[in-house]
Design a protein around this motif. Structure first.
Motif, PDB file in Angstrom:
ATOM      1  N   LEU A 180      -5.573  -2.493  -7.984  1.00 36.42           N
ATOM      2  CA  LEU A 180      -5.752  -3.925  -8.263  1.00 36.42           C
ATOM      3  C   LEU A 180      -4.938  -4.781  -7.295  1.00 36.42           C
ATOM      4  O   LEU A 180      -5.424  -5.809  -6.794  1.00 36.42           O
ATOM      5  N   VAL A 210      -8.316  -2.516   2.025  1.00 31.42           N
ATOM      6  CA  VAL A 210      -9.295  -1.433   1.900  1.00 31.42           C
ATOM      7  C   VAL A 210      -8.585  -0.087   1.873  1.00 31.42           C
ATOM      8  O   VAL A 210      -8.892   0.789   1.057  1.00 31.42           O
ATOM      9  N   LEU A 211      -7.604   0.057   2.753  1.00 32.24           N
ATOM     10  CA  LEU A 211      -6.844   1.313   2.800  1.00 32.24           C
ATOM     11  C   LEU A 211      -6.166   1.578   1.456  1.00 32.24           C
ATOM     12  O   LEU A 211      -6.212   2.706   0.944  1.00 32.24           O
ATOM     13  N   GLY A 212      -5.582   0.533   0.874  1.00 27.57           N
ATOM     14  CA  GLY A 212      -4.913   0.719  -0.412  1.00 27.57           C
ATOM     15  C   GLY A 212      -5.896   1.121  -1.504  1.00 27.57           C
ATOM     16  O   GLY A 212      -5.615   2.017  -2.291  1.00 27.57           O
ATOM     17  N   LEU A 236      -8.712   2.672  -1.180  1.00 26.93           N
ATOM     18  CA  LEU A 236      -9.225   4.026  -0.989  1.00 26.93           C
ATOM     19  C   LEU A 236      -8.148   5.079  -1.167  1.00 26.93           C
ATOM     20  O   LEU A 236      -8.429   6.204  -1.557  1.00 26.93           O
ATOM     21  N   LEU A 237      -6.900   4.727  -0.868  1.00 29.93           N
ATOM     22  CA  LEU A 237      -5.848   5.737  -0.773  1.00 29.93           C
ATOM     23  C   LEU A 237      -5.126   5.954  -2.089  1.00 29.93           C
ATOM     24  O   LEU A 237      -4.856   7.098  -2.465  1.00 29.93           O
ATOM     25  N   ARG A 238      -4.820   4.860  -2.795  1.00 34.23           N
ATOM     26  CA  ARG A 238      -3.930   4.993  -3.945  1.00 34.23           C
ATOM     27  C   ARG A 238      -4.670   5.495  -5.171  1.00 34.23           C
ATOM     28  O   ARG A 238      -5.866   5.251  -5.328  1.00 34.23           O
ATOM     29  N   ARG A 239      -3.916   6.156  -6.053  1.00 28.04           N
ATOM     30  CA  ARG A 239      -4.528   6.712  -7.264  1.00 28.04           C
ATOM     31  C   ARG A 239      -4.209   5.881  -8.490  1.00 28.04           C
ATOM     32  O   ARG A 239      -4.942   5.923  -9.470  1.00 28.04           O
ATOM     33  N   SER A 240      -3.107   5.152  -8.451  1.00 24.63           N
ATOM     34  CA  SER A 240      -2.738   4.337  -9.607  1.00 24.63           C
ATOM     35  C   SER A 240      -3.641   3.104  -9.673  1.00 24.63           C
ATOM     36  O   SER A 240      -3.751   2.365  -8.696  1.00 24.63           O
ATOM     37  N   ILE A 271      -2.084  -0.234  -8.531  1.00 24.73           N
ATOM     38  CA  ILE A 271      -1.946  -0.531  -7.105  1.00 24.73           C
ATOM     39  C   ILE A 271      -3.316  -0.766  -6.481  1.00 24.73           C
ATOM     40  O   ILE A 271      -3.439  -1.520  -5.516  1.00 24.73           O
ATOM     41  N   ASP A 320       3.677   7.225  -7.758  1.00 25.50           N
ATOM     42  CA  ASP A 320       2.438   7.725  -7.173  1.00 25.50           C
ATOM     43  C   ASP A 320       2.642   7.710  -5.665  1.00 25.50           C
ATOM     44  O   ASP A 320       2.508   6.673  -5.033  1.00 25.50           O
ATOM     45  N   ALA A 371      -8.239  -4.989   6.082  1.00 25.63           N
ATOM     46  CA  ALA A 371      -8.271  -3.540   6.291  1.00 25.63           C
ATOM     47  C   ALA A 371      -7.139  -2.863   5.533  1.00 25.63           C
ATOM     48  O   ALA A 371      -7.314  -1.765   4.995  1.00 25.63           O
ATOM     49  N   THR A 372      -5.973  -3.516   5.464  1.00 27.78           N
ATOM     50  CA  THR A 372      -4.872  -2.959   4.681  1.00 27.78           C
ATOM     51  C   THR A 372      -5.263  -2.827   3.216  1.00 27.78           C
ATOM     52  O   THR A 372      -4.985  -1.814   2.569  1.00 27.78           O
ATOM     53  N   VAL A 400       0.827  -1.206   0.000  1.00 29.28           N
ATOM     54  CA  VAL A 400       0.000   0.000   0.000  1.00 29.28           C
ATOM     55  C   VAL A 400       0.860   1.254   0.000  1.00 29.28           C
ATOM     56  O   VAL A 400       0.483   2.263  -0.591  1.00 29.28           O
ATOM     57  N   SER A 436      -4.116  -4.006  -4.271  1.00 27.57           N
ATOM     58  CA  SER A 436      -4.777  -3.955  -2.968  1.00 27.57           C
ATOM     59  C   SER A 436      -6.029  -4.827  -2.948  1.00 27.57           C
ATOM     60  O   SER A 436      -6.347  -5.435  -1.916  1.00 27.57           O
ATOM     61  N   ASP A 461      -8.527   9.297  -9.975  1.00 28.41           N
ATOM     62  CA  ASP A 461      -9.226  10.562  -9.739  1.00 28.41           C
ATOM     63  C   ASP A 461      -9.578  11.269 -11.043  1.00 28.41           C
ATOM     64  O   ASP A 461     -10.486  12.087 -11.079  1.00 28.41           O
TER      65      ASP A 461
END
Lengths: 191, 102
Positions: free
Chosen positions: B34, B21-23, B25-29, B32, A89, B18-19, A30, B36, B95
């Motif tokens: 996929l 889910v965080l990825g 929600l957080l990452r834009r690429s 990544i 990123d 949860a990790t 992540v 997550s 985004d």
């Protein structure tokens, strides 16, 4: 008695190593900036998960995990990342934005929710697990279950894989023609 | 001293989910995102296999293998989409992929 205790100690050691490797590489996936490193960390994650599966007497699933995931799927991922050139990123750069705070909050809320749900439903009752035979989780048992009790799931899996293969070919063909609508002229077909 | 019980495996699986889910929600690429998603699916797989061992029945492992097949299909279609986007020179940033917004 002493030997059994030592065996359990060894199981704990392997479990702790695999669990921390698993969680650490998950966080690494992540938070790495470069997608290439993220994919490599995911391979480590899948490998340590396979160790956990072995500790849970799921030998066939562990082998399938290493072959299918760490082998086939991740190689495909690495090819695509190498092809696209892996744009950087940075997830944590530029201070905490409202999106970052929201994402961390949502993930933490989900974590707490699942922990509370499991704790309320099964708190303290998950300690004594069933005794299993040595053949538990082997290819023979998996194959028998797949071809008797879960035959429908087996067949549906084959249809899903076929649909994915067709979808991949269709997407690749459209991408090669360079357009999805009819805006660009059709190239001459080479047969 | 008994070995690690199912509860410990469930704890790992929940944190892994949860990790993921965080990825997502957080990452834009999208690549990544996929990756997550794969972490989330693997967290669910670990819970399935832990409960399969707890019950002493193989059905959870069958479910986990089916999840693996679905994950492989999802990766094929997802990577196909990402490659198609890259060939159309669309920015690989979730985004900015707002073409479908009504």
């Amino acid at each position: 008695m002493l030997l059994a205790s030592f065996g359990n100690f060894l199981v704990w050691v392997v479990w702790i190593a695999a669990a921390f490797a698993c969680l650490g590489s998950g966080v690494a996936v992540v938070s790495f900036t470069n997608p290439f490193y993220s994919a490599l960390a995911l391979i480590g994650n899948l490998g340590s998960l396979a160790v956990l599966y072995l500790l849970l007497a799921a030998e066939f699933v562990a082998a399938a995990q290493v072959l299918v995931y760490a082998g086939a799927v991740m190689v495909m991922f690495l090819f695509v990342i190498a092809y696209l050139g892996g744009q950087a990123d940075a997830p944590w750069a530029g201070g905490p934005s409202w999106q970052t705070i929201g994402a961390v909050g949502a993930a933490a809320a989900l974590l707490v929710e699942v922990v509370v749900a499991i704790g309320l439903k099964a708190g303290g009752r998950l300690s004594d697990e069933a005794d299993v035979r040595r053949s538990f989780g082997g290819p023979a048992q998996i194959g028998r279950l797949f071809l008797t009790d879960h035959l429908l799931a087996f067949e549906i899996t084959s249809v899903v894989l076929l649909a994915a293969a067709v979808g991949g070919v269709v997407l690749g063909a459209h991408a090669r023609r360079g357009e999805w609508g009819s805006a660009a002229p059709e190239r001459r077909r080479t047969t | 001293m008994p070995g690690p019980t199912v509860t410990w495996y469930l704890a790992v699986s929940v944190v892994l989910f949860a990790t993921g889910v965080l990825g997502v929600l957080l990452r834009r690429s999208p690549l990544i995102v996929l990756l997550s998603l794969e972490i989330m699916l693997n967290g669910a797989n670990l819970a399935l296999i832990a409960f399969s061992r707890y019950q002493g029945r193989g059905d959870g492992q069958i479910f986990a293998l089916s999840v693996m097949a679905v994950a492989a299909s999802e990766v094929v279609v997802g990577l196909g989409l990402i490659v198609a986007l890259a060939r159309r020179k669309v920015a690989l940033d979730v985004d900015k992929l707002t073409t479908l917004r009504g």
